[in-house]
Design an enzyme around this catalytic site. Sequence first.
Site, PDB file in Angstrom:
ATOM      1  N   ASN A 105     -34.927   1.155-109.682  1.00 43.61           N
ATOM      2  CA  ASN A 105     -34.305   2.175-110.384  1.00 43.61           C
ATOM      3  C   ASN A 105     -35.167   3.473-110.194  1.00 43.61           C
ATOM      4  O   ASN A 105     -36.425   3.483-110.152  1.00 43.61           O
ATOM      5  CB  ASN A 105     -34.056   2.382-111.722  1.00 43.61           C
ATOM      6  CG  ASN A 105     -33.162   3.010-112.331  1.00 43.61           C
ATOM      7  OD1 ASN A 105     -32.105   3.641-111.716  1.00 43.61           O
ATOM      8  ND2 ASN A 105     -33.270   3.494-113.517  1.00 43.61           N
ATOM      9  N   HIS A 107     -35.733   7.080-112.457  1.00 44.34           N
ATOM     10  CA  HIS A 107     -35.184   7.770-113.815  1.00 44.34           C
ATOM     11  C   HIS A 107     -35.914   9.191-113.863  1.00 44.34           C
ATOM     12  O   HIS A 107     -37.140   9.367-113.558  1.00 44.34           O
ATOM     13  CB  HIS A 107     -36.026   6.712-114.887  1.00 44.34           C
ATOM     14  CG  HIS A 107     -35.557   7.289-116.260  1.00 44.34           C
ATOM     15  ND1 HIS A 107     -34.250   7.100-116.943  1.00 44.34           N
ATOM     16  CD2 HIS A 107     -36.313   8.021-117.043  1.00 44.34           C
ATOM     17  CE1 HIS A 107     -34.318   7.707-117.899  1.00 44.34           C
ATOM     18  NE2 HIS A 107     -35.479   8.150-118.200  1.00 44.34           N
TER      19      HIS A 107
HETATM   20  C1  GRF Z   1     -31.117  10.915-110.704  1.00 42.99           C
HETATM   21  O1  GRF Z   1     -31.629  11.920-111.377  1.00 42.99           O
HETATM   22  C2  GRF Z   1     -31.518   9.515-111.250  1.00 42.99           C
HETATM   23  O2  GRF Z   1     -32.736   9.653-111.660  1.00 42.99           O
HETATM   24  C3  GRF Z   1     -30.673   9.539-112.375  1.00 42.99           C
HETATM   25  O3  GRF Z   1     -29.204  10.160-111.918  1.00 42.99           O
HETATM   26  C4  GRF Z   1     -29.456  11.114-110.919  1.00 42.99           C
HETATM   27  C5  GRF Z   1     -28.663  10.907-109.857  1.00 42.99           C
HETATM   28  O4  GRF Z   1     -28.384  11.915-108.953  1.00 42.99           O
HETATM   29  N1  GRF Z   1     -30.422   8.157-112.973  1.00 42.99           N
HETATM   30  P1  GRF Z   1     -27.338  11.968-107.872  1.00 42.99           P
HETATM   31  O5  GRF Z   1     -26.020  11.573-108.419  1.00 42.99           O
HETATM   32  O6  GRF Z   1     -27.985  11.116-106.591  1.00 42.99           O
HETATM   33  O7  GRF Z   1     -27.260  13.507-107.333  1.00 42.99           O
END
Ligand code: GRF
Length: 195
Positions: A105, A107
């Site tokens: 993941n 974050h």
């Molecule tokens: C990222 O900041 C990730 O860390 C978080 O959601 C965002 C996803 O962005 N969990 P995207 O939809 O890929 O632009």
Amino acid sequence: MRLGVLVSGTGTILEALLAEGLPVVVVVADRACGGLDIASGHQVATELVDRRRFGGFGDAFERDTFTLAIVEALERHDVDLVIMAGFGTVLSQPVHDVYDGRIMNTHPALLPAYPGWHAVEDALAAGATVTGCTVHLATLDMDAGPILAQEEVGVRPDDTVATLHERIKEVERRLYPATIRKVMAAGVGTKEDNR
Ligand code: GRF
């Protein structure tokens, strides 16, 4: 090594993974979202496991049954490594039974600071001058698995949630594929090794 990416949102992180040439064999979403369109645009297979078929977003949500359906979708494509990229559902034990140690993941905060869905808002509200992003292995506890990589992002006085999140995502689009490559090179093996 076959990667399955889980998305719920715009999918810009997914797009970066595809641009890096990572071997993504399927993109699985829990709702209709831009990430599915990005996958289709790259001729990557998609699976929609719609939460609304499992009780939706309230108390009636059947998390274990939903998680099993996600596992089935991943297994249909022989996925070895599961990559969460803005996935909006916390998965339960059935995914860890099959993919333990093989779920990554990213974050948008420096864990253990600011876990949860509102990490960027929380950092801003706390008056943090530095935040960042964390790539980690996912475990049953949300945003708490072993940390694989982190990078700082400075908070500017005029930042909004949108501007700060976008600068964090710029880092994630570089750090996440690089860290996935390291995990692949370290020889996570195929999923059959978990059996
Ligand atoms: C990222 O900041 C990730 O860390 C978080 O959601 C965002 C996803 O962005 N969990 P995207 O939809 O890929 O632009």
